[in-house]
Design an enzyme around this catalytic site. Sequence first.
Site, PDB file in Angstrom:
ATOM      1  N   LYS A 193      54.254  60.214  38.166  1.00  0.00           N
ATOM      2  CA  LYS A 193      55.003  59.295  37.302  1.00  0.00           C
ATOM      3  C   LYS A 193      55.441  58.065  38.085  1.00  0.00           C
ATOM      4  CE  LYS A 193      58.689  59.187  33.855  1.00  0.00           C
ATOM      5  NZ  LYS A 193      59.660  59.986  33.082  1.00  0.00           N
ATOM      6  N   GLU A 199      54.352  64.899  48.129  1.00  0.00           N
ATOM      7  CA  GLU A 199      53.301  65.909  48.191  1.00  0.00           C
ATOM      8  C   GLU A 199      52.001  65.389  47.582  1.00  0.00           C
ATOM      9  OE1 GLU A 199      57.177  68.233  47.142  1.00  0.00           O
ATOM     10  OE2 GLU A 199      56.263  66.282  46.691  1.00  0.00           O
ATOM     11  N   GLY A 252      57.759  64.688  33.093  1.00  0.00           N
ATOM     12  CA  GLY A 252      56.583  65.310  33.694  1.00  0.00           C
ATOM     13  C   GLY A 252      56.147  66.590  33.018  1.00  0.00           C
ATOM     14  N   ARG A 253      57.104  67.466  32.700  1.00  0.00           N
ATOM     15  CA  ARG A 253      56.732  68.754  32.117  1.00  0.00           C
ATOM     16  C   ARG A 253      56.377  68.644  30.634  1.00  0.00           C
ATOM     17  NH1 ARG A 253      61.798  68.184  33.546  1.00  0.00           N
ATOM     18  NH2 ARG A 253      63.574  68.639  32.195  1.00  0.00           N
ATOM     19  N   GLU A 338      63.219  74.468  34.513  1.00  0.00           N
ATOM     20  CA  GLU A 338      63.587  73.120  34.919  1.00  0.00           C
ATOM     21  C   GLU A 338      64.339  72.414  33.807  1.00  0.00           C
ATOM     22  OE1 GLU A 338      61.164  70.790  37.840  1.00  0.00           O
ATOM     23  OE2 GLU A 338      60.813  69.518  36.090  1.00  0.00           O
ATOM     24  N   HIS A 369      49.924  97.962  34.819  1.00  0.00           N
ATOM     25  CA  HIS A 369      49.811  98.833  35.990  1.00  0.00           C
ATOM     26  C   HIS A 369      50.580  98.285  37.177  1.00  0.00           C
ATOM     27  CE1 HIS A 369      46.706 101.367  34.110  1.00  0.00           C
ATOM     28  NE2 HIS A 369      46.394 100.252  33.481  1.00  0.00           N
ATOM     29  N   LYS A 479      64.360  68.075  48.574  1.00  0.00           N
ATOM     30  CA  LYS A 479      63.464  66.999  49.004  1.00  0.00           C
ATOM     31  C   LYS A 479      64.205  66.001  49.887  1.00  0.00           C
ATOM     32  CE  LYS A 479      60.204  67.056  45.143  1.00  0.00           C
ATOM     33  NZ  LYS A 479      59.565  66.225  44.089  1.00  0.00           N
TER      34      LYS A 479
END
Length: 506
Positions: A193, A199, A252-253, A338, A369, A479
């Site tokens: 964005k 990263e 973003g999400r 978030e 399982h 961060k």
Amino acid sequence: MTDPRVAAWKSLELQPDRSLTELFSGDPDRVGKLATRWEIGEGAGILFDWSKTHLTDFLLADFEALADAAGFTEMRRRLFAGEVVNPTENRAAEHSALRGVGKDSSVEEAAALRERMKLLVEAIHEGALGEVKHLIHIGIGGSALGPALVVDALGRDFSLVDVHVVSNVDGVALEDAFAACDPATTLIAVASKTFTTIETMINAQSALKWLGENGVDDPSGRVIALTASPEKAVEWGVDETRILPFSESVGGRYSIWSSIGFPVAIAVGWEDFEAMLAGAAAMDVHFRDTDARANLPLRAAFADLLYARVKGAETRAVFAYDERLRLLPSYLQQLEMESNGKSVTAGGDLVEGPTAPITWGGVGTDAQHAVFQLLHQGTHLVPVEFVASIAPGDVLDPAHHRILLMNCFAQGAALMAGRESGDPARTYPGDRPSATILADDFDAGTLGALIAFYEHRTFAGAVLMGINPFDQFGVELGKEIANRIERGGESFDASTEALLAAAGLS
């Protein structure tokens, strides 16, 4: 004067506890009331079955009163009108406008940006950038989780371009993508964005270096930028004809519907990308125009708060009984935690009570399982959600899918009914809640509708709790400290100092 929300919560807390088996035996129309088939269009639909939760007519009435007290109708209006619903950042949240449902000017702007993306996608498919067999999509958070989920779900049978989504700054993740791609036929999509996410940008630099070291004459010419900060992408070296912007009002999400969905369109084609948006838009219209308990995302939010806020359940488990949706739990972790993992209200006051539960899950039948022992016989109350498809995603012997669905439905039945035994180790207490989402099939339109359902459910829960689901300051502190470590010259706690020394970083 007493806050009407307080009275609504108090009434909810005073409702008597009744077991699921009692609720079914006491109301022969329970399934009819709480299991709703919703039609997307053209014969496609999804069954939303919340009958195996502890919701009752009385609880639903109390939750409807809570929604009224919390101003749900007005907040929903503001969401779709493009007004401020993110007060800490003074922003609207206009992801629905990307699908054609929202403020007219925002819908028009989104359509223009979508047309720009369509032209680039079609040009790439037609060979305007040379032969393209691979795309390495670099992002993090919503810029990666949404594309990864949708490409994995829709691109299994047919893929125009082989897409690899890389989010982790751990170089191993990027090396895995390099190993699967031919540099001469690979594009790089950089999704950020702000176009400053550390990263993402270090991964992008390494990708450019890989292209250059492997015979690509103009690595920057192989980059597509997906960003709300196009000027930053230009500064970084991307030609503006290969920059696909999206609006600052899209978080973003919630961004898979914007140019962040570029890898989806590249992988499965523009027609499927638009079908995904159309499915989401159908859910937008339902959420916008349907009131009270008939509103499916709102009803699901009622159940979420019943368990998290009233019954003290700290987690919620989601199991996709469909390999195509194996990444759904990871996607929902960010969307839900978030958004609603907050401890203050939208007005800045401390929240009175729990907010978002911890979202986790897996894929059936693998999870049976692994973790279902705890769900059936453990000491934790864990609301479970099953997501499945009537149509198989494979062309093998139908026995595969029949066994898959039988196991899915059997788990919900067993969680509810339990079983008594003279041997305590073989006793199942039962009365454990579950919901089931059963789609006709997980095509592009249905997947879009499902994702939009979860988005609106998250928003509805936030409104009922009085919190802001659209900021995420909690991701920033770590961060900031990482940046301070990088700069050097500061001291930290003794444990952190010892770790830095052990890793050779001090």
